[in-house]
Design an enzyme around this catalytic site. Structure first.
Site, PDB file in Angstrom:
ATOM      1  N   THR A  80     -18.417  11.576  16.009  1.00  0.00           N
ATOM      2  CA  THR A  80     -17.350  10.628  15.710  1.00  0.00           C
ATOM      3  C   THR A  80     -16.578  11.149  14.503  1.00  0.00           C
ATOM      4  OG1 THR A  80     -18.593   8.732  16.555  1.00  0.00           O
ATOM      5  CG2 THR A  80     -16.821   8.253  15.001  1.00  0.00           C
ATOM      6  N   LEU A  91     -21.063   7.988   9.881  1.00  0.00           N
ATOM      7  CA  LEU A  91     -20.423   8.143  11.180  1.00  0.00           C
ATOM      8  C   LEU A  91     -21.319   9.051  12.012  1.00  0.00           C
ATOM      9  CD1 LEU A  91     -16.677   8.834  10.214  1.00  0.00           C
ATOM     10  CD2 LEU A  91     -17.665   6.664  10.982  1.00  0.00           C
ATOM     11  N   ASP A  92     -21.359   8.826  13.313  1.00  0.00           N
ATOM     12  CA  ASP A  92     -22.129   9.707  14.179  1.00  0.00           C
ATOM     13  C   ASP A  92     -21.585  11.128  14.092  1.00  0.00           C
ATOM     14  OD1 ASP A  92     -23.496   7.454  15.004  1.00  0.00           O
ATOM     15  OD2 ASP A  92     -22.273   7.172  16.805  1.00  0.00           O
ATOM     16  N   LYS A  93     -22.421  12.096  14.414  1.00  0.00           N
ATOM     17  CA  LYS A  93     -22.026  13.501  14.347  1.00  0.00           C
ATOM     18  C   LYS A  93     -20.716  13.764  15.083  1.00  0.00           C
ATOM     19  CE  LYS A  93     -23.538  18.125  15.759  1.00  0.00           C
ATOM     20  NZ  LYS A  93     -24.623  18.927  16.398  1.00  0.00           N
ATOM     21  N   ARG A 125     -20.369   2.441  20.476  1.00  0.00           N
ATOM     22  CA  ARG A 125     -20.729   3.155  21.701  1.00  0.00           C
ATOM     23  C   ARG A 125     -21.650   2.319  22.590  1.00  0.00           C
ATOM     24  NH1 ARG A 125     -23.219   8.395  19.208  1.00  0.00           N
ATOM     25  NH2 ARG A 125     -23.442   9.009  21.413  1.00  0.00           N
TER      26      ARG A 125
END
Length: 303
Positions: free
Chosen positions: A139, A135-137, A235
């Site tokens: 998110t 997961l993105d930082k 995104r």
């Protein structure tokens, strides 16, 4: 360094799949090696992971020497939703990077895992032990961690074959007109900013399904389901294809946000997969974080 030599005995549609099936390396690892120019086909450096491999072609994979790194275990708060001998499901908080990279070896989910979990799969090396997907930082939400190599491979197969379901909730800028839809546009590195992803003709296939949950005067709450797992996929598809970026996403959306946020309002809410050992179908759900709920409450009160 280590060299792997493989001869293709029959035509194969994808280079990354062929190398993975014949080397013991994960497909994602092979793709990174191809990007780094470490794979050749008949003496020519491979350019695309999706390239066809012809019968009798000689494929050479050059694996760089492993660098001795000391990734410290750190007592970082961690919400472990489920854990057994094979895997763990983590509810990651916003602001926590998943694994060390680019010379930064502390304050990540991996550091927290090393502190709390004794055994982690080693397929992705010392920088990403146990990490099956990311997961993105900024998110938040659910991701599964593998505690041994067998579980890692089986879970990754489920993601690649779309048997593992990953459902997200996001608040988007503007009012989305369609009630539901599918975005199927290839994603790759931006030509103008290599830190960003973009819709590019020769990018990797990326498919995102969406369904509107609730509309507000200037925002839309949307449920997304990933059918592929590209970097920044939701995104990028939201901003570039739907033209409705995720609220709080300063990379692909608006620089200024009316809400005081620490990152984008994107939450991995539901995770479903088959247990690699027991065969049990497992489903996990995580409530929206407080800061996400507060924004929705403000919008509902105004409505």
């Amino acid at each position: 360094m280590r060299i792997i030599n493989i001869v293709c005995e029959a035509d194969c549609r994808r280079l990354d799949s062929f190398v993975s099936d014949n080397s013991g390396l994960t497909r994602s690892h092979v793709q990174k090696l191809i990007e780094a120019g470490a794979v050749t086909v008949d003496g020519n450096t491979a350019k695309k992971a999706s390239s066809d491999v012809k019968q009798d072609s000689a494929v050479v994979v050059t694996l760089p020497d492993e660098v001795e790194l000391n990734i410290p275990a750190q007592d970082i708060p961690l919400d472990i939703v489920y854990e057994d001998a094979d895997l763990a499901v983590i509810n990651k908080q916003q602001g926590l990077t998943v694994h060390p990279a680019n010379g930064v070896y502390t304050d990540t989910l991996v550091n927290a895992l090393l502190y709390r979990i004794k055994d982690l799969s080693g397929i992705n090396g010392v920088l990403r032990p146990g990490i099956v997907h990311r997961l993105d930082k900024d998110t938040s939400g659910l991701l599964v961690i593998a505690k041994n190599d067998f579980a890692h491979v089986e879970l990754q197969k489920q993601i690649q074959s779309k048997q593992c379901r990953r459902i997200y909730m996001a608040l988007l800028e503007g009012v989305v007109k369609e009630d539901s839809g599918i975005v199927n546009k290839p994603i790759g590195r931006s030509f103008t900013d290599r830190k960003k992803m973009d819709i590019v003709p020769d990018g990797r296939n990326a498919e995102t399904h969406f369904e509107v949950v609730e509309r507000f005067s200037k925002y839309t709450l949307v449920r997304f389901e990933l059918k592929t797992g590209r970097t920044h996929q939701i995104r990028v598809h939201a901003a570039k294809c739907m033209l409705h970026p995720v609220v709080g996403d300063k990379t692909y959306g608006y620089k200024n946000c009316r809400f005081n946020l620490g990152g984008q309002l994107l939450h991995a809410q539901t995770l479903m997969f088959t247990h690699p050992t027991t065969g049990e179908y497992m489903s996990f759900s995580s409530p929206l974080p407080d800061y996400f709920q507060r924004v929705l409450t403000v919008l509902k009160n105004k409505t």
